[in-house]
Design a protein around this motif. Structure first.
Motif, PDB file in Angstrom:
ATOM      1  N   ALA A  94      -2.258  -7.481   0.918  1.00 58.10           N
ATOM      2  CA  ALA A  94      -3.465  -6.780   0.498  1.00 58.10           C
ATOM      3  C   ALA A  94      -4.148  -6.097   1.666  1.00 58.10           C
ATOM      4  CB  ALA A  94      -4.431  -7.773  -0.159  1.00 58.10           C
ATOM      5  N   LYS A 100      -4.497 -10.915 -11.472  1.00 57.87           N
ATOM      6  CA  LYS A 100      -5.012 -10.612 -10.146  1.00 57.87           C
ATOM      7  C   LYS A 100      -5.494 -11.855  -9.425  1.00 57.87           C
ATOM      8  CE  LYS A 100      -5.653  -5.857 -10.157  1.00 57.87           C
ATOM      9  NZ  LYS A 100      -6.185  -5.203 -11.371  1.00 57.87           N
ATOM     10  N   ARG A 101      -5.850 -12.847 -10.205  1.00 57.88           N
ATOM     11  CA  ARG A 101      -6.398 -14.052  -9.584  1.00 57.88           C
ATOM     12  C   ARG A 101      -5.829 -15.261 -10.307  1.00 57.88           C
ATOM     13  NH1 ARG A 101     -12.388 -11.894  -9.247  1.00 57.88           N
ATOM     14  NH2 ARG A 101     -11.576 -10.952 -11.129  1.00 57.88           N
ATOM     15  N   ILE A 137      -0.573 -17.201  -9.409  1.00 56.64           N
ATOM     16  CA  ILE A 137      -0.092 -16.176  -8.477  1.00 56.64           C
ATOM     17  C   ILE A 137       0.925 -16.714  -7.492  1.00 56.64           C
ATOM     18  CG2 ILE A 137      -0.742 -14.622  -6.655  1.00 56.64           C
ATOM     19  CD1 ILE A 137      -3.195 -14.030  -7.931  1.00 56.64           C
ATOM     20  N   TYR A 197       1.719  -4.450  -6.354  1.00 57.33           N
ATOM     21  CA  TYR A 197       0.731  -5.494  -6.550  1.00 57.33           C
ATOM     22  C   TYR A 197      -0.244  -5.515  -5.380  1.00 57.33           C
ATOM     23  CZ  TYR A 197      -1.102 -10.146  -7.554  1.00 57.33           C
ATOM     24  OH  TYR A 197      -1.931 -11.207  -7.829  1.00 57.33           O
ATOM     25  N   LEU A 229      -2.535  -2.608  -5.635  1.00 54.32           N
ATOM     26  CA  LEU A 229      -3.559  -2.776  -6.661  1.00 54.32           C
ATOM     27  C   LEU A 229      -4.688  -3.660  -6.170  1.00 54.32           C
ATOM     28  CD1 LEU A 229      -1.487  -3.269  -9.915  1.00 54.32           C
ATOM     29  CD2 LEU A 229      -3.022  -1.394  -9.393  1.00 54.32           C
ATOM     30  N   GLN A 230      -4.315  -4.709  -5.421  1.00 57.41           N
ATOM     31  CA  GLN A 230      -5.343  -5.605  -4.913  1.00 57.41           C
ATOM     32  C   GLN A 230      -6.301  -4.878  -3.992  1.00 57.41           C
ATOM     33  OE1 GLN A 230      -5.333  -8.391  -6.460  1.00 57.41           O
ATOM     34  NE2 GLN A 230      -4.089  -9.916  -5.447  1.00 57.41           N
ATOM     35  N   GLN A 282     -13.049  -3.018  -6.824  1.00 59.33           N
ATOM     36  CA  GLN A 282     -13.420  -3.141  -8.222  1.00 59.33           C
ATOM     37  C   GLN A 282     -14.412  -2.084  -8.679  1.00 59.33           C
ATOM     38  OE1 GLN A 282     -12.441  -4.977 -10.938  1.00 59.33           O
ATOM     39  NE2 GLN A 282     -10.791  -5.181  -9.480  1.00 59.33           N
ATOM     40  N   THR A 288      -6.147   4.377 -10.657  1.00 61.02           N
ATOM     41  CA  THR A 288      -5.045   3.538 -10.211  1.00 61.02           C
ATOM     42  C   THR A 288      -3.957   4.337  -9.525  1.00 61.02           C
ATOM     43  OG1 THR A 288      -5.497   2.228 -12.171  1.00 61.02           O
ATOM     44  CG2 THR A 288      -3.551   1.668 -10.922  1.00 61.02           C
TER      45      THR A 288
END
Lengths: 270, 360, 283
Positions: free
Chosen positions: A266, C89-90, C94, C168, C171-172, C176, C197
């Motif tokens: 990330a 996502k959380r 995961i 992934y 995206l993280q 938000q 996105t």
């Protein structure tokens, strides 16, 4: 507000993971069968469960040596690559010296090099230096694709650390080595973990170069796997068992590194 | 434009076994077209409150009303709001025109009307020249205005919520952006609620400032009210740079005893406060703490600890060794660090507090 | 300062000389000669290259390689992205999910070939049985189309997790607030995907496409073990062709020229892809 996962997406995910695991399961299945059963019938669970394939690997000096030697050259490669890549990446991330773009690009091109193109020269080179058929040879050869990748990944992470930190440390009287060791490296430890993971992965799985540069003294596990020719053709049970065993170090590495990976993925560019 | 009401909002965050009370019973009303600010230190609950207003959070209990209509259970998109975040949230892959048109097109508004509305809003926000440009060619200020534009391009927007929108704006450009925001607010008469921890931003933008601390509203009112009449020591201390001096004192025969010095008080003041008991907190703003080099009747001596030159005036930190306070003095006063000056407080500017309440 | 730069770069430069630069120069040198082992090399200039570019086997192999790359990109990128969008996502799932995704990536490539060989072979594999139960005939070693598509599916199986992991991570990294703003603007799910996105994943997608392209172009172990280029030469991808020249062939000069052309094509391909993709994002 937390959105609930729709049932469709959960089903799709489950289907995907099942499909992912089926071939692996088939191999695990096969590894616990005798060769006769493998050839004769099609069963999802072994009719006659046997661990013979595994035991013959474990007691085989050949296989043991293969595992250990592969582990040795992979770990050696990761160490060499990290030691060289970290300072190099630092250079690229901090200074725009003359020709840095070209150098960077050249480094990346090596990642793209088809191994097949380098077989003969590498063979000749390492023979000439006298390193043919050694662990060091494979570890060095794998730098071809791992070192550029490492520099690429690490540079991305390092770019995220503001120059101000370097400057503050120097003003505070830190010597370069101390700054690097005590301040800088801890900040990019996720980057290092991600890099180490990828280098480990690519080196562990590589076949072509490791086969070309070894013969009798060093036997990479990938090579041993392709050599299991028994009298009746390929010894499928044995091969399957060996295959399963080679997956284990990878799974272990992923397990330990997974927390870093999520954060590292990330944070920086992968 | 709507009247926004919050009734008895309580919100508790639950993470596993840990519970954090973010809001402990908030009641507020924002009138139509009012520029308002939620001001407070970090952790006071202002962002939580904003998220409850926007619909991103559902409060543990309490109601949110837009024009008398209960919207507590409505989602964000159903509430018709506009929102600005700490960094400019714009659609990078669309040009300025399309950014502004986006909310309208999503609601199936016809192209002719879209064009008209977008042009109008762009003119209002001084973005008419850059309609064809892409966000990456704009300054951060312009991008925030673009985000604002998306909020006001719909004619039925109830309120614009701003969550510390200056965070990524250069200090030099904040004044401009604030002016633009006020201009838009005024000409459209739109309710704007601005969350910030910077009192200067809050006091210059808003007509109604709500000070929050620890999940509760401490005081609400106009900037002048909050400055001149802080109801609790916290408000006095929080507002103003430097804030109000808050000093412990005790009522004695001769006057008020502070830590290390005394001050006489008038009988009227004594009468007001003596029923509340001997211990108080006194609040006095630095500009009402007078300093002089010559002793006068009723003045008391204090040592000068620090002198800060602020150009038009100086801020002097005074100490009695047991207590410290700040005074704002004219820049020509020759006070020196380590020296002694004579000090007095203007009595009608003194605020006496007992148990966190103002009593005079 | 210049000295420091040099010192820091020195280890890398040394390593790359041994593993890359010197071998490359050697290949270049060989490619300009006629070279049989044990004999004296004879300089022939670019003749090897001309012959290679006229060689039908070489060209056919190159064509197959391009087709292969195109096919796997068209499948793996959308699939990987779609999966990444579906992943939570959380939450506690995961960890295990990421480990599961990592497993195919960490299997030695020839073991991947072995897994699929065991899985797909007509005498010991489950796949032919599954197909026949569904009413289809499937034979990976006799029917070229079956061999080809098995290789493609094998690659998809092997590498889609990489694309998924990359997407992934991408995206993280999207704050938000963008999604909140989209809700405020009444954007539909499709519009949100298209305008938030996708643009914000551009960088990650470029990396995914480049990485996959580079590796797919060089792919060797898996197809070699599965089909060894067969049936016939229907699945003889470039690396298999090249290594056959190098290992089995006698003219090292010719095989070196082939290797270099191979390398240059990869470079060009990546360069073009990179340029195109960075331009796309700027509409």
């Amino acid at each position: 507000m937390r959105k609930k996962k729709s049932p469709v997406s959960i089903i799709v995910l489950m289907i995907f993971f099942i499909l992912l695991l089926v071939p692996i399961y088939w191999m695990i299945n096969t590894s616990f069968k005798t060769n006769t059963e493998i050839q004769r019938s099609m069963t999802w669970v072994p009719q006659k469960f046997t661990t013979k394939n595994y035991t013959s690997i474990f007691i085989s000096k050949l296989w043991q040596r293969s595992f250990l030697q592969t582990l040795e050259y992979v770990v050696l490669n990761v160490a060499i690559v990290l030691i060289a890549a970290v300072p190099a990446a630092y250079t690229f991330s901090r200074w725009k010296f003359k020709g840095h773009q070209h150098l960077f690009f050249w480094l990346l091109t090596n990642r793209m090099a088809p191994g097949a193109a380098f077989l003969v020269p590498m063979f000749t080179l390492f023979s000439v230096i006298g390193l043919f058929d050694t662990i060091l040879a494979v570890a060095l050869a794998h730098c071809l694709f791992n070192l550029p990748l490492a520099i690429w990944i690490l540079e991305g992470f390092m770019r995220g650390i503001p120059r101000a930190i370097d400057e503050t440390a120097f003003i505070d009287g830190y010597g370069f080595m101390k700054f690097f060791g005590k301040i800088f490296l801890p900040l990019i430890k996720q980057g290092i973990a991600v890099t180490a993971f990828f280098c480990f992965m690519f080196s562990w799985v590589e076949l072509l170069l490791s086969r070309t540069l070894t013969a009798v003294g060093t036997k990479p596990i990938t090579v041993s796997l392709t050599r299991s020719l028994g009298a009746g053709g390929w010894d499928w049970g044995l091969i399957a068992a060996a295959g399963v065993l080679t997956m284990i170090p990878g799974a272990v590495v992923v397990y330990f590194v997974r927390n870093y990976m999520v954060k590292g993925f990330a944070m920086g560019r992968v | 434009m709507a009247v926004i009401e919050l009734k008895n909002i309580v919100h508790t965050y639950r993470k596993g076994k840990k519970e954090t009370e973010a809001l402990r019973g908030v009641n507020l009303t924002f009138t139509e077209g009012c520029p308002a600010a939620l001001l407070g230190p970090s952790g006071c609950g202002k962002t939580t409150l904003l998220n409850i207003l926007s619909g991103l959070l559902k409060p543990t209990s309490g109601q949110v009303l837009f024009d008398g209509k209960d919207v507590t259970d409505l989602s964000t998109e159903e509430r018709n709001i506009g929102m600005l975040f700490q960094f400019p949230v714009v659609y990078d892959s669309m040009n300025v025109f399309n950014n502004l048109a986006f909310p309208l097109r999503n609601r199936k508004v016809g192209p002719a009307e879209v064009k008209e509305r977008v042009r109008e809003v762009a003119r209002l926000l001084d973005l008419a020249e850059v309609l064809g440009s892409f966000p990456r060619q704009l300054t951060p200020s312009q991008k925030q205005l673009l985000a604002l534009g998306r909020g006001i391009v719909r004619e039925d927007t109830a309120v614009i919520l701003l969550d510390e929108p200056m965070t990524q704006i250069d200090v030099h450009q904040r004044w401009e952006l604030r002016r633009e925001l006020s201009k838009v607010q005024g000409s459209l008469n739109i309710t704007m609620i601005y969350v910030t921890h910077d009192q200067y931003e809050a006091l210059t933008f808003a007509e109604k400032v709500v000070i929050m601390k620890d999940g509760l509203v401490v005081q609400e009112g106009s900037p002048e009210e909050l400055y001149g009449n802080p109801k609790t020591p916290f408000v006095g201390y929080f507002i103003g740079t430097p804030g109000m001096n808050i000093l412990d004192c005790r009522l004695a025969k001769t006057g008020l005893d502070f830590k290390g010095f005394k001050k006489e008080i008038t009988p009227e003041l004594r009468a007001k406060i003596e029923t509340y008991g001997p211990d108080f907190k006194l609040g006095i703003r630095p500009e009402f703490v007078h300093c002089g080099l010559v002793q006068q009747k009723g003045w008391f001596p204090l040592k000068v600890k620090v002198v800060e030159d602020r150009g038009e005036f100086k801020i002097v930190t005074l100490t009695s060794d047991a207590e410290e306070l700040k005074s704002q003095v004219p820049s020509d006063l020759a006070a020196e660090e380590g020296g002694t000056v004579w000090v007095n407080f203007l009595e009608d500017k003194m605020k006496i507090y007992k148990d966190d309440r103002m009593i005079n | 300062m210049k000295n420091k730069v040099l010192v820091l770069l020195l280890p890398s430069l040394l390593l790359m000389s041994i593993s890359a630069f010197v071998p490359l120069m050697t290949v270049l040198n060989y490619s300009l000669h006629v070279l049989f082992s044990g004999s004296i090399p004879k300089y022939i200039g670019l003749e090897n290259y001309v012959n290679a570019l006229k060689d039908p086997a070489f060209l056919s192999s190159m064509g197959k390689q391009f087709l292969f790359c195109l096919e796997i990109l068209l499948i793996e990128i959308p699939m990987g992205l779609a999966l990444a969008l579906l992943l939570p996502k959380r939450g506690i799932m995961i960890g295990p999910i990421l480990v599961l995704l990592g497993i195919p990536l960490l299997i030695p490539w020839n073991v991947v070939g072995i897994i699929w060989r065991v899985f797909a072979r007509e005498d010991i594999g489950a796949l032919p049985v599954i197909f026949s139960k569904l009413g289809f005939f499937y034979n990976v070693s006799k029917v070229p189309a079956h061999a080809w598509w098995t290789i493609v599916i094998m690659d998809v199986w092997h590498w889609t997790p990489l694309v998924t992991l990359l997407c992934y991570a991408g995206l993280q990294a999207i704050p938000q607030e963008f999604y909140q703003a989209a809700r405020v603007d009444s954007a539909s799910k499709i519009a949100t995907f298209r305008y938030i996105t996708l643009p914000k994943l551009k960088y990650v997608l470029i990396i995914a496409v480049l990485l996959r392209c580079m590796d797919a172009f060089k792919i060797y172990d898996e197809p070699f073990i599965l089909t060894a280029g067969g049936p016939g030469t229907s699945t003889e991808l470039l690396s298999i062709f090249t290594s056959r020249q190098v290992i089995g062939g006698f003219n090292m000069g010719y095989s070196s020229a082939v290797s270099l052309i191979y390398f240059i094509v990869v470079l060009l391909l990546c360069y073009i892809l990179y340029t195109v993709m960075t331009k796309i994002g700027e509409h």
